[in-house]
Design an enzyme around this catalytic site. Structure first.
Site, PDB file in Angstrom:
ATOM      1  CG  LEU A 208      -1.784  -1.199   1.501  1.00 54.62           C
ATOM      2  CD1 LEU A 208      -2.372  -1.159   2.904  1.00 54.62           C
ATOM      3  CD2 LEU A 208      -2.898  -1.258   0.454  1.00 54.62           C
ATOM      4  CG  HIS A 209       2.553   3.056  -3.122  1.00 58.74           C
ATOM      5  ND1 HIS A 209       2.267   1.852  -3.716  1.00 58.74           N
ATOM      6  CD2 HIS A 209       2.584   3.964  -4.122  1.00 58.74           C
ATOM      7  CE1 HIS A 209       2.137   2.028  -5.017  1.00 58.74           C
ATOM      8  NE2 HIS A 209       2.311   3.301  -5.299  1.00 58.74           N
ATOM      9  NE  ARG A 210      -1.719   3.909  -6.399  1.00 61.33           N
ATOM     10  CZ  ARG A 210      -0.944   4.139  -7.446  1.00 61.33           C
ATOM     11  NH1 ARG A 210      -0.605   5.369  -7.767  1.00 61.33           N
ATOM     12  NH2 ARG A 210      -0.520   3.157  -8.194  1.00 61.33           N
ATOM     13  NE  ARG A 242       3.400   8.782  -1.025  1.00 65.33           N
ATOM     14  CZ  ARG A 242       3.241  10.115  -0.971  1.00 65.33           C
ATOM     15  NH1 ARG A 242       2.575  10.668   0.017  1.00 65.33           N
ATOM     16  NH2 ARG A 242       3.750  10.873  -1.902  1.00 65.33           N
ATOM     17  CG  ASP A 280      -2.257   1.385  -2.511  1.00 63.89           C
ATOM     18  OD1 ASP A 280      -1.163   0.842  -2.789  1.00 63.89           O
ATOM     19  OD2 ASP A 280      -2.352   2.317  -1.688  1.00 63.89           O
TER      20      ASP A 280
END
Ligand code: UD1
Ligand code: UDP
Length: 360
Positions: A208-210, A242, A280
């Site tokens: 997940l990184h959005r 992130r 994501d």
């Protein structure tokens, strides 16, 4: 043929995967041309950058712009400022950008303003959500590209609807899948899951990184749900930097196995052996479709609808409570699916056919 000069711009993790086979194929087909590789430095940590150059056998970049992180404005502006003199000095015939990151946007602007024709690899994807930075980047990169290399009919349709001339659009297939096919023997033999004590087919891999997901409070709801899931099935989570910055305290989720981002071969080994993937990421939706591994996408929609129509992808929405559904997929075995047309390991050959013909 005259000595041609070609430029390839890469900057972030998914760029390396999409561009590597294009560089390799054009170097093979045009051995006398000058092939200039620019690494913008948008990603610079070894695990997001050097490991990909090495594992994907990209040549050593000719220019490293070392632009690093920053706000959208800062990052894009630094790439523009540092790339412009390189493009001017290299006297190019043709350039290539890939995907939808800030480096792609910046490079597209530099190239069009300096009158250098370029091809956009992975053209035509649309989420129809302009709050996503990637959507803006793609629209601009497509608008000014001379050659729009699309990986699916959906992408071609989007470009046609925007009024882009059909002669500029080429349905070539998916270069990410070219990379996967080329490296499949190597990642299959790694058996990383077993080395980590995970039973193949019986664990969930998470990425997940959005910003829309990880930069706000929903991240902690997601992590609470992952902790609950991890009590039923092992959960392995290679954490993007992130996201790492936003997870306040990993010890609140003691059953989730958090690890640093892993290299391409390692990630593909885990992906291929996973019982299910929760993500994501754009690229991961495509790779799981090719591999037949159940994929659950924690986003409002996808710019890759072919992965839900033909492939294994299920869009959950940004609804952490639906993470519980993932447990049911684990152990159910590979999901019935079709591989989208032209996702066959030969997309970069089709790109090279077009490029060689145009340069003639
Ligand atoms: C970028 C892309 C995104 C893509 C993702 C792939 C944009 C707008 N976003 O997101 O589309 O899906 O890459 O992974 O282009 N950081 C490091 N090491 C690095 C790079 C970044 O620690 O090598 C940290 C920095 O603190 C940085 C943060 O990660 O501020 C975010 O990096 P950035 O390049 O801005 O965006 P990504 O989230 O990586
Ligand atoms: N990937 C990787 N290691 C990881 C996570 C992802 O090698 O820890 C690979 C993944 O297999 C895919 C690419 O990185 O090839 C996708 O990049 P990312 O998810 O960062 O970007 P996106 O596709 O969302 O733009």
């Amino acid at each position: 043929m005259a000595q041609h000069r070609l430029l390839y711009v890469v900057g972030a993790r998914p760029n390396f995967v999409k561009m590597a086979p294009v560089v390799a194929e054009l170097r093979r087909r045009l051995p006398d041309a000058v092939h200039v590789l620019v690494h913008t430095g948008q990603h610079y940590s070894d695990e997001l950058s050097e490991i990909f150059i090495d594992q994907l056998e990209l040549p050593e970049p000719t220019h490293r712009l070392e632009t690093g992180s920053g706000s959208h404005g800062e990052q894009t502006a630094r790439v523009i400022e540092r790339l412009e003199p390189v493009v001017e000095a290299e006297r190019l015939d043709l350039a290539f950008v890939a995907g939808d990151v800030n480096s792609t946007l910046a490079a597209a602007l530099v190239l069009v303003k300096l009158g250098v024709p370029y091809g956009h690899v992975e053209s035509g994807l649309r989420s129809f959500d302009r709050s996503m930075p990637e959507e803006i980047n793609r629209i601009v990169a497509d608008e000014f590209a001379d050659h729009l290399f699309a990986h699916s009919e959906d992408a071609v349709e989007n470009l046609r609807r925007e009024g882009i001339e059909p002669e500029r659009i080429h349905l070539v297939g998916n270069t990410m899948i070219d990379t996967l096919c080329r490296l499949e023997p190597r990642f299959r033999e790694l058996g990383l899951a077993e080395r980590l004590g995970l039973e193949p087919g019986r664990f969930v891999l998470v990425t997940l990184h959005r910003p829309a997901l990880v930069d706000g409070p929903v991240l902690h709801e997601v992590l609470d749900q992952l902790q609950a899931l991890a009590q039923c099935v092992p959960v392995l989570f290679p954490v993007h930097p992130r996201t790492r910055q936003r997870i306040a305290d990993e010890s609140r989720y003691p059953d989730v196995r958090f690890v640093a981002p892993v290299g391409y071969l390692e990630f593909l080994s885990l992906e291929a052996d996973a019982g299910a993937v929760l993500t994501d990421s754009g690229g991961v939706q495509e790779e799981t479709t090719f591999l037949g591994v159940p994929c659950f996408t924690l986003r409002p929609g996808t710019e890759r609808p072919v992965t839900t129509r033909l492939g294994t992808n299920v869009v959950l929405g940004v609804d952490p409570s639906r993470i519980a559904d993932v447990a049911d997929a684990v152990g159910a075995g590979p999901r019935a699916h079709d591989v989208p047309p032209l996702w066959d390991g030969h997309a970069s050959e089709r790109i090279a056919d077009i490029v060689v013909e145009r340069l003639r």
